[in-house]
Design an enzyme around this catalytic site. Structure first.
Site, PDB file in Angstrom:
ATOM      1  N   CYS A 147       0.182   2.562  -4.592  1.00  0.00           N
ATOM      2  CA  CYS A 147      -0.554   3.759  -4.981  1.00  0.00           C
ATOM      3  C   CYS A 147       0.259   5.014  -4.658  1.00  0.00           C
ATOM      4  O   CYS A 147       1.045   5.036  -3.710  1.00  0.00           O
ATOM      5  CB  CYS A 147      -1.893   3.818  -4.250  1.00  0.00           C
ATOM      6  SG  CYS A 147      -3.087   2.589  -4.817  1.00  0.00           S
ATOM      7  N   HIS A 166       0.818  -1.205   0.000  1.00  0.00           N
ATOM      8  CA  HIS A 166       0.000   0.000   0.000  1.00  0.00           C
ATOM      9  C   HIS A 166       0.860   1.268   0.000  1.00  0.00           C
ATOM     10  O   HIS A 166       1.997   1.275   0.492  1.00  0.00           O
ATOM     11  CB  HIS A 166      -0.905   0.038   1.231  1.00  0.00           C
ATOM     12  CG  HIS A 166      -2.120  -0.816   1.113  1.00  0.00           C
ATOM     13  ND1 HIS A 166      -3.033  -0.679   0.087  1.00  0.00           N
ATOM     14  CD2 HIS A 166      -2.597  -1.822   1.903  1.00  0.00           C
ATOM     15  CE1 HIS A 166      -4.016  -1.552   0.243  1.00  0.00           C
ATOM     16  NE2 HIS A 166      -3.770  -2.264   1.333  1.00  0.00           N
TER      17      HIS A 166
END
Length: 342
Positions: free
Chosen positions: A141, A90
């Site tokens: 991301c 993440h």
């Protein structure tokens, strides 16, 4: 007499098992990257550190362990060495201006949800000896901009917009609010089971914090003490660390997407041989396997951009940030004069 150049790597895969932000392809990404660099790029297994959050892993990719592995790699580096940091997991960003993409505030998220920000990576990179190179491949991301000051070679100014993510894919991003929720869970587990920190202090951090950087910093420092990003240290402590900005020639970044975009986590399917992978890592490795010879950093990212559309992930645009010279040298090849040193 010149010393023999070495290639060193730290490879991280965080699937965040048993959390509500669990992913499926990150551990596979890290292991596949390890196999590729050992077989194709001349890395020696003794100089490759693999950290995953599989249940059986004894050395988990917490912030402390990732930073220690990176520091060990940087400390061991000599002139001419090639260093690789591959992160799959993440990412978060605390500030995005769509009209002027920021290169400050991006972070990767270790398995303990204690973020590593761009400023932390920069602090390590600036300690490299002159003539060594540091390449980061980030499949997360908001990964564009993770290396401060790197010149955009392929990025936001040459992309398309408005393509939706396939419904069977997840995104590899955590909002500030979600990160705060995850940290609340970590704090509550500590209160309930470990008793390592004063219950009142943790409770106050949870109750008075908010889902912004100030509240997150409060809860992080309560849980982890000084083992937090430089972003959260008091100003006097940050001044002692000497936070000079990186220069344009320090670090090479291949990012899975732009700073204002999200990267895709693909579940097992026929497209990926029945295994979960990150769309970016999967296409990077596919392009390398199918190439007849060495690819420059620029050639690799251009080909990956084309391949990632075929996977149905055209909403993310892989980017390349580095000097003009390093854009056209071989990916993970010996790249002279890429850092200025500390």
């Amino acid at each position: 007499m010149p010393t023999e150049c070495k290639k060193r790597a730290v490879l991280v895969g965080c699937n965040y098992p048993n959390t509500f932000k669990e992913l499926s392809g990150c551990v596979n990404d890290a292991k596949a990257m390890r196999d590729m660099i050992l077989s194709r790029f001349g890395f020696d297994s003794e100089n490759v550190e693999l950290l995953t959050d599989e249940p059986e892993s004894k050395y988990k990719p917490t912030r402390a362990n990732i930073m220690a592995a990176l520091k060990n790699m940087v400390d061991a580096a000599k002139e001419g060495d090639v260093l690789l940091f591959h992160f799959s997991g993440h990412g978060i960003v605390d500030r995005i201006d769509p009209h002027q993409p920021s290169n400050k505030g991006e972070a990767i998220v270790p398995c303990d949800f204690n973020p590593i920000f761009d400023v932390d990576l920069g602090q390590l990179i600036k300690q490299l000896p002159s003539g060594s190179s540091f390449t980061m491949v980030s499949d997360s991301c908001h990964s564009g901009g993770l290396i401060d000051k790197s010149k955009e070679q392929i990025g936001p100014h040459s992309t398309l917009r408005g393509i939706a993510l396939p419904v069977d894919y997840k995104t590899r991003g955590i909002s500030l609010g979600t990160l705060y929720q995850c940290l609340q869970t970590v704090a509550n587990v500590i209160i309930a089971t470990q008793g390592l920190f004063p219950t009142r202090a943790l409770g106050n951090a949870i109750n008075t914090g908010t889902d912004n950087m100030e509240g997150i910093g409060s809860i992080l420092t309560t849980i982890f003490g000084n083992n937090v990003s430089l972003k959260f240290l008091p100003h006097d402590e940050r001044d002692i660390v000497n936070l000079r900005s990186l220069t344009e020639d320090e670090g090479i970044l291949l990012s899975g997407c732009q700073a204002n975009e999200e990267s895709s986590d693909m579940g097992a399917s026929d497209k990926t041989g029945g295994m979960g992978f990150g769309a970016f890592t999967y296409t990077v490795l596919k392009v390398i396997r199918e190439s007849n010879g060495a690819l420059s950093n620029r050639q690799l990212v251009v080909k990956v951009r084309n391949e990632i559309i075929k996977l149905g992930c055209g909403q993310q645009h892989p980017c390349l940030y580095c000097t003009d010279e390093n854009a056209d040298v071989a990916f993970l090849g010996n790249q002279p004069n890429t850092t200025t040193g500390a």
